[in-house]
Design a protein around this motif. Sequence first.
Motif, short mmCIF file in Angstrom:
data_model
loop_
_atom_site.label_atom_id
_atom_site.label_comp_id
_atom_site.label_asym_id
_atom_site.label_seq_id
_atom_site.Cartn_x
_atom_site.Cartn_y
_atom_site.Cartn_z
N TRP A 276 -14.31 12.50 -5.15
CA TRP A 276 -13.00 12.64 -5.79
C TRP A 276 -13.05 12.27 -7.27
CZ3 TRP A 276 -9.86 15.11 -2.62
CH2 TRP A 276 -10.11 15.03 -1.25
N PRO A 277 -12.07 12.77 -8.07
CA PRO A 277 -12.00 12.37 -9.48
C PRO A 277 -11.72 10.88 -9.62
CG PRO A 277 -10.49 14.20 -9.00
CD PRO A 277 -11.03 13.72 -7.69
N LYS A 278 -12.17 10.29 -10.73
CA LYS A 278 -11.93 8.86 -10.95
C LYS A 278 -10.43 8.58 -10.87
CE LYS A 278 -11.59 8.90 -15.96
NZ LYS A 278 -12.07 8.32 -17.18
N ASP A 279 -10.10 7.38 -10.54
CA ASP A 279 -8.73 6.91 -10.34
C ASP A 279 -8.12 7.38 -9.02
OD1 ASP A 279 -8.83 5.54 -12.79
OD2 ASP A 279 -8.13 7.31 -13.87
N THR A 280 -8.85 8.14 -8.22
CA THR A 280 -8.40 8.47 -6.87
C THR A 280 -8.58 7.23 -6.01
OG1 THR A 280 -9.08 10.78 -7.13
CG2 THR A 280 -8.82 9.98 -4.88
N THR A 281 -7.62 6.97 -5.12
CA THR A 281 -7.71 5.79 -4.26
C THR A 281 -7.57 6.20 -2.80
OG1 THR A 281 -5.35 5.39 -4.53
CG2 THR A 281 -6.83 4.17 -5.99
N PRO A 282 -8.22 5.46 -1.90
CA PRO A 282 -8.06 5.73 -0.47
C PRO A 282 -6.68 5.25 -0.02
CG PRO A 282 -9.52 3.87 -0.80
CD PRO A 282 -9.18 4.39 -2.15
N VAL A 283 -6.10 5.95 0.95
CA VAL A 283 -4.81 5.55 1.50
C VAL A 283 -4.83 5.66 3.02
CG1 VAL A 283 -3.45 6.21 -0.52
CG2 VAL A 283 -3.80 7.87 1.29
N ARG A 284 -3.92 4.93 3.62
CA ARG A 284 -3.72 5.02 5.06
C ARG A 284 -2.21 5.08 5.29
NH1 ARG A 284 -6.91 1.69 9.65
NH2 ARG A 284 -6.13 2.92 11.39
N ALA A 285 -1.74 6.18 5.87
CA ALA A 285 -0.31 6.38 6.10
C ALA A 285 0.19 5.49 7.23
CB ALA A 285 -0.05 7.85 6.44
N SER A 286 1.50 5.32 7.29
CA SER A 286 2.09 4.48 8.34
C SER A 286 1.80 5.02 9.74
CB SER A 286 3.60 4.34 8.12
OG SER A 286 4.21 5.61 8.12
N ASP A 287 1.54 6.35 9.84
CA ASP A 287 1.20 6.92 11.14
C ASP A 287 -0.29 6.82 11.47
OD1 ASP A 287 0.05 8.86 9.52
OD2 ASP A 287 1.33 10.51 10.23
N GLY A 288 -1.05 6.16 10.58
CA GLY A 288 -2.48 5.94 10.83
C GLY A 288 -3.39 6.97 10.19
N ARG A 289 -2.85 8.08 9.69
CA ARG A 289 -3.70 9.09 9.05
C ARG A 289 -4.32 8.53 7.78
NH1 ARG A 289 -0.96 14.49 7.93
NH2 ARG A 289 0.69 13.14 7.16
N ARG A 290 -5.57 8.87 7.57
CA ARG A 290 -6.29 8.43 6.39
C ARG A 290 -6.33 9.57 5.38
NH1 ARG A 290 -8.02 6.26 11.14
NH2 ARG A 290 -8.79 4.12 11.06
N GLY A 291 -6.51 9.20 4.13
CA GLY A 291 -6.57 10.21 3.09
C GLY A 291 -6.80 9.58 1.73
N VAL A 292 -6.35 10.31 0.69
CA VAL A 292 -6.53 9.86 -0.68
C VAL A 292 -5.25 10.07 -1.46
CG1 VAL A 292 -9.03 10.28 -0.74
CG2 VAL A 292 -7.47 12.11 -1.38
N HIS A 293 -5.10 9.28 -2.52
CA HIS A 293 -4.06 9.51 -3.51
C HIS A 293 -4.75 9.93 -4.79
CE1 HIS A 293 -1.35 8.53 -6.83
NE2 HIS A 293 -0.42 8.98 -5.99
N VAL A 294 -4.47 11.16 -5.24
CA VAL A 294 -5.09 11.71 -6.44
C VAL A 294 -4.04 11.70 -7.55
CG1 VAL A 294 -6.27 13.70 -7.45
CG2 VAL A 294 -6.54 13.21 -5.01
N PRO A 295 -4.32 11.02 -8.68
CA PRO A 295 -3.36 11.01 -9.77
C PRO A 295 -2.99 12.44 -10.20
CG PRO A 295 -5.11 9.44 -10.19
CD PRO A 295 -5.51 10.24 -8.98
N GLY A 296 -1.71 12.69 -10.36
CA GLY A 296 -1.25 14.01 -10.76
C GLY A 296 -1.10 14.99 -9.61
N LYS A 297 -1.63 14.66 -8.45
CA LYS A 297 -1.55 15.53 -7.28
C LYS A 297 -0.74 14.88 -6.17
CE LYS A 297 -2.65 18.71 -4.20
NZ LYS A 297 -1.95 19.96 -4.19
N GLY A 298 -0.94 13.60 -5.94
CA GLY A 298 -0.26 12.89 -4.87
C GLY A 298 -1.20 12.64 -3.70
N GLU A 299 -0.61 12.42 -2.52
CA GLU A 299 -1.41 12.12 -1.34
C GLU A 299 -1.90 13.39 -0.65
OE1 GLU A 299 1.45 10.14 -1.71
OE2 GLU A 299 0.29 8.38 -2.26
#
Length: 122
Positions: free
Chosen positions: A62-85
């Motif tokens: 992923w591009p720099k400044d992207t962070t890993p996320v975990r949704a309240s429903d347990g799904r995993r993913g990423v938060h990409v600046p300018g794009k969202g989750e």
Amino acid sequence: MERPNSALSCTSFFCHIGSDPAIVVHDLESSNLGSLKARLTWLENEACLVAVTRDTTVVPVWPKDTTPVRASDGRRGVHVPGKGEILDGDTFKQGGSWLAGADIPSGCGGHDGVFAVDSFES
């Protein structure tokens, strides 16, 4: 949405962030030499986020400044600046380039390739 807070481990142009999910981000010059339309998929047995197309499974870097996320429903993913989750099961189209020899999370190595995400088309 929870953003896992764990140590950042960097080597060269790549940094490993998080542990559940663990992702790799890059600080490379944008090249946009390719395009990949894929579905983000969490592979529980490998603890790995991958991009799945009809024919391939690739590990996204992923591009720099992207962070890993975990949704309240347990799904995993990423938060990409300018794009969202982007979460497990979401489809996205990315511009970028294929990488050879990138340092990816253990468990993510047995896939068809590694793709450095530079931009998002939709």
